[in-house]
Design a protein around this motif. Structure first.
Motif, PDB file in Angstrom:
ATOM      1  N   TYR A  50      28.292 -14.054 -35.982  1.00 54.81           N
ATOM      2  CA  TYR A  50      28.998 -15.105 -35.396  1.00 54.81           C
ATOM      3  C   TYR A  50      30.487 -15.096 -35.910  1.00 54.81           C
ATOM      4  O   TYR A  50      31.190 -15.489 -35.037  1.00 54.81           O
ATOM      5  CB  TYR A  50      28.527 -16.493 -35.395  1.00 54.81           C
ATOM      6  CG  TYR A  50      27.258 -16.463 -34.281  1.00 54.81           C
ATOM      7  CD1 TYR A  50      27.584 -16.865 -32.902  1.00 54.81           C
ATOM      8  CD2 TYR A  50      26.086 -16.139 -34.554  1.00 54.81           C
ATOM      9  CE1 TYR A  50      26.486 -16.788 -32.061  1.00 54.81           C
ATOM     10  CE2 TYR A  50      25.076 -16.165 -33.557  1.00 54.81           C
ATOM     11  CZ  TYR A  50      25.246 -16.445 -32.383  1.00 54.81           C
ATOM     12  OH  TYR A  50      24.261 -16.560 -31.469  1.00 54.81           O
ATOM     13  N   VAL A  75      18.394 -19.607 -36.611  1.00 57.82           N
ATOM     14  CA  VAL A  75      18.309 -18.224 -36.677  1.00 57.82           C
ATOM     15  C   VAL A  75      17.270 -17.742 -37.752  1.00 57.82           C
ATOM     16  O   VAL A  75      16.960 -18.556 -38.523  1.00 57.82           O
ATOM     17  CB  VAL A  75      20.013 -17.863 -37.125  1.00 57.82           C
ATOM     18  CG1 VAL A  75      20.903 -18.218 -36.286  1.00 57.82           C
ATOM     19  CG2 VAL A  75      20.089 -18.518 -38.649  1.00 57.82           C
ATOM     20  N   ASP A 112      19.162 -12.384 -33.168  1.00 53.57           N
ATOM     21  CA  ASP A 112      17.695 -12.490 -32.770  1.00 53.57           C
ATOM     22  C   ASP A 112      17.493 -12.606 -31.277  1.00 53.57           C
ATOM     23  O   ASP A 112      16.260 -12.757 -30.814  1.00 53.57           O
ATOM     24  CB  ASP A 112      17.770 -14.152 -33.090  1.00 53.57           C
ATOM     25  CG  ASP A 112      17.488 -14.606 -34.649  1.00 53.57           C
ATOM     26  OD1 ASP A 112      16.745 -13.857 -35.313  1.00 53.57           O
ATOM     27  OD2 ASP A 112      18.727 -15.302 -35.191  1.00 53.57           O
ATOM     28  N   ASP A 120      22.519 -11.764 -29.359  1.00 50.83           N
ATOM     29  CA  ASP A 120      22.777 -12.004 -31.014  1.00 50.83           C
ATOM     30  C   ASP A 120      21.889 -11.541 -31.701  1.00 50.83           C
ATOM     31  O   ASP A 120      20.627 -10.633 -31.012  1.00 50.83           O
ATOM     32  CB  ASP A 120      23.194 -13.495 -31.142  1.00 50.83           C
ATOM     33  CG  ASP A 120      21.735 -14.295 -31.188  1.00 50.83           C
ATOM     34  OD1 ASP A 120      20.677 -13.951 -31.164  1.00 50.83           O
ATOM     35  OD2 ASP A 120      21.818 -15.259 -31.827  1.00 50.83           O
ATOM     36  N   SER A 139      23.048 -13.528 -39.089  1.00 49.88           N
ATOM     37  CA  SER A 139      23.607 -14.226 -38.028  1.00 49.88           C
ATOM     38  C   SER A 139      25.092 -14.812 -38.412  1.00 49.88           C
ATOM     39  O   SER A 139      26.122 -14.937 -37.644  1.00 49.88           O
ATOM     40  CB  SER A 139      22.703 -15.264 -37.650  1.00 49.88           C
ATOM     41  OG  SER A 139      21.486 -14.793 -37.112  1.00 49.88           O
ATOM     42  N   LEU A 159      24.838 -23.216 -36.618  1.00 49.84           N
ATOM     43  CA  LEU A 159      23.689 -22.393 -36.867  1.00 49.84           C
ATOM     44  C   LEU A 159      22.814 -23.004 -38.061  1.00 49.84           C
ATOM     45  O   LEU A 159      23.289 -23.458 -39.091  1.00 49.84           O
ATOM     46  CB  LEU A 159      24.429 -21.187 -37.503  1.00 49.84           C
ATOM     47  CG  LEU A 159      25.118 -20.089 -36.531  1.00 49.84           C
ATOM     48  CD1 LEU A 159      25.057 -18.603 -37.284  1.00 49.84           C
ATOM     49  CD2 LEU A 159      24.362 -19.864 -35.204  1.00 49.84           C
TER      50      LEU A 159
END
Length: 130
Positions: free
Chosen positions: A24, A14, A120, A118, A20, A58
């Motif tokens: 998540y 990420v 990104d 997401d 992030s 991640l």
């Protein structure tokens, strides 16, 4: 939580670890298993539990290179998450400000699916389990 039912291990790099991590854990509702700072790599590793026994990892690295993320780009096409009700999961994501594509029906399986991204831009698919 949006009702994710299963996925196998997937690792993502990420660009903004904190952003992030929030997406998540808070938006998708995944639980933290472990969070580790790997100082020698200047990298965080976050292990997240996905219902059904799957795991999402991640990773943060200094200045990761960009990768095409369109569903038809060469490389990872998308991350598919299983849900019982695509319309309900879509509505819950939209209530949190996530832009979600219209629901479509898979011509081969007859099951509903949709896509969102997401932080990104990684395409994530919600796919009906039944």
């Amino acid at each position: 939580m949006i009702g994710i039912q299963g996925i196998h291990h997937v690792a993502l790099i990420v660009s903004d670890y904190d952003r992030s991590r929030r997406f998540y854990t808070e938006t998708l509702g995944l639980a933290v298993i472990a969070e580790t700072l790997r100082a020698e790599r200047q990298s965080w590793k976050l292990d997240l539990a996905v219902p059904g026994g799957g795991r999402l990892e991640l990773f943060s690295f200094p200045a990761p290179s960009a990768r095409p993320s369109r569903p038809e780009a060469c490389g990872l096409r998308h991350l598919a998450l299983a849900v019982a009700d695509v319309a309900e999961a879509k509505a819950r994501l939209e209530a949190q400000g996530v832009m979600v594509e219209p629901i479509r029906r898979d011509a081969l399986t007859g099951r509903d699916f949709t896509f969102f991204a997401d932080p990104d831009g990684l395409p994530i698919e919600l796919y009906a389990t039944g």
